[in-house]
Design a protein around this motif. Structure first.
Motif, short mmCIF file in Angstrom:
data_model
loop_
_atom_site.label_atom_id
_atom_site.label_comp_id
_atom_site.label_asym_id
_atom_site.label_seq_id
_atom_site.Cartn_x
_atom_site.Cartn_y
_atom_site.Cartn_z
N SER A 173 1.62 3.53 5.16
CA SER A 173 1.11 3.96 6.46
C SER A 173 2.24 4.59 7.26
O SER A 173 3.42 4.23 7.10
CB SER A 173 0.53 2.77 7.22
OG SER A 173 0.20 3.13 8.55
N LYS A 175 2.17 4.41 10.53
CA LYS A 175 2.13 3.72 11.81
C LYS A 175 3.42 2.92 12.03
O LYS A 175 4.10 2.54 11.09
CB LYS A 175 0.93 2.77 11.88
CG LYS A 175 -0.41 3.48 11.83
CD LYS A 175 -1.56 2.48 11.86
CE LYS A 175 -2.91 3.19 11.81
NZ LYS A 175 -4.05 2.23 11.81
N ARG A 183 6.41 10.97 11.15
CA ARG A 183 5.40 11.57 12.02
C ARG A 183 5.97 12.80 12.73
O ARG A 183 5.28 13.81 12.90
CB ARG A 183 4.91 10.54 13.05
CG ARG A 183 4.19 9.34 12.44
CD ARG A 183 3.41 8.56 13.50
NE ARG A 183 4.29 8.07 14.56
CZ ARG A 183 4.93 6.89 14.54
NH1 ARG A 183 4.80 6.09 13.48
NH2 ARG A 183 5.68 6.51 15.55
#
Length: 387
Positions: A173, A175, A183
């Motif tokens: 992930s 996150k 990101r």
């Protein structure tokens, strides 16, 4: 003529074995026996010398034969067989194979045998017998842990080469604070007009000229040549067999990699990675992250990031010499190959690390075997000293 020249001398069998002690023995007899001895020595040496093997690279029919075998494999590296630069040894049933290369006395299998588990032992013994027939050293390069007992039964020993990184896609992930840099890369390149696409094999055939342009520019910028044996190289027929992941900017391909898959979506991996020198900073990160996310979406279990050489070797004072030497090179050998940097790069994807080994005959052959492996990968001894 010699017999007739000395027909006045009374013949005796003793002349043939006492001539070396008798100074008056005919020179002809001494010369004849000397010649016979030389002929016997040469003939015996030729009889004892192993037959020179004749190697043949796989024909197109062989590559089609292994297609169904690799399709059922659980290991994406089985696709290296399609490079066509390694010989193939098939099992008796034809349902398994070993891909191998020969350099010096080293007969080097690339990875473990490919095929059903129940045929692995039989095929490994066949490979050992073939190597023995030609007085070669049996070597399994980048072997996994599952067959180490078998290689021990073959009379081989093994040392750790490094560790392979595999990302469990189910838990991957972007996150959290830890992956904010990933990101950032995605957002930055998206804003700069970059996009990610998966090209099926039939489309790869169409874009090959564009991929070749990227590949040639990458090789030129890196001041290096193509490798082989364990890493892939640019080859039209090879690349057309696989889908490719590409990064585009303003409709132009700026980076690509070919994609390896296996049966049951057990594993996803890549081989050839190339990008243009003027591609935006972070392009390869962008390609990696997008491909990992795509693999997760498609239901693949693992993403294989490949091996980090010399990673995970013990440098304890009581560790074996090879382990301590490898650990030293891992920490301080960035001038030759940045093993530690490669490990750190792959570490950010939170992989699970699995050891890889080289299995080889006991004794002092390891330095020569490692040199032979490097020569195979570099396409000759001269390439070892280049990038």
């Amino acid at each position: 003529m010699g017999i007739f020249s000395y027909k006045h001398i009374e013949y005796s069998n003793n002349l043939w074995w006492q001539f070396t002690f008798a100074g008056d023995a005919p020179r002809f007899l001494r010369a004849t026996v000397g010649a016979v001895v030389v002929i016997l020595v040469i003939s015996t040496a030729k009889l004892l010398r192993p037959v020179t093997p004749e190697f043949s690279l796989p024909a197109s029919s062989d590559l089609e034969k292994i297609h169904s075998i690799t399709a059922e494999s659980r290991n994406t590296s089985a696709n290296l067989a399609f490079l066509g630069d390694k010989s193939l040894l098939f099992s008796g049933s034809g349902n398994s194979f070993i891909m191998y290369g020969v350099e010096g006395r080293s007969w080097i299998a690339m990875g473990d045998p490919i095929g059903p588990n129940e045929e692995t032992a039989e095929l490994a013994w066949r490979f050992l017998e073939m190597c023995d027939r030609y007085n070669g050293w049996t070597v399994f390069y980048e072997a996994g842990t599952e067959n180490l007992q078998l290689y021990s039964d073959l009379g081989l020993t093994f040392v750790k080469l490094g560790e392979e990184a595999r990302v469990l896609l189910e838990t991957f992930s972007l996150k959290g604070h830890k992956h904010k840099d990933m990101r950032h890369v995605l957002n930055k390149l998206d804003r700069e007009g970059c996009s990610f696409e998966i090209m099926p094999p039939e489309t790869v055939s169409v874009i090959l000229p564009e991929l070749k342009t990227v590949s040639d520019a990458w090789l030129e910028e890196k001041k290096t040549g193509e490798k082989g044996f364990s890493p892939g190289f640019f080859n039209d027929e090879y690349l057309k067999r696989f889908p490719a992941a590409v990064v585009k900017r303003e409709g132009k391909i700026i980076a690509f990699t070919n994609i390896w898959t296996v049966a049951g979506k057990e594993e996803l991996s890549i081989d050839l990675m190339r990008y243009l020198p003027d591609a935006p900073h972070g392009t390869m990160d962008y390609l990696f992250i997008r491909l990992i996310l795509w693999g997760k979406q498609e239901g693949y279990k693992w993403f294989n990031l490949g091996m980090a050489p010399l990673s995970g070797l013990e440098d304890h004072a009581l560790a074996p010499l090879w382990s301590r030497l490898g650990a030293f090179v891992f920490r301080h050998g960035e001038h030759f190959y940045n093993c530690q940097g490669l490990r750190q790069y792959k570490e950010k994807f939170d992989p699970e690390w699995q050891p890889k080994y080289v299995a080889y005959p006991c004794g002092l052959s390891l330095p020569r075997i490692l040199t032979n492996i490097a020569s195979l990968i570099s396409r000759g001894p001269a390439g070892i000293l280049t990038k």
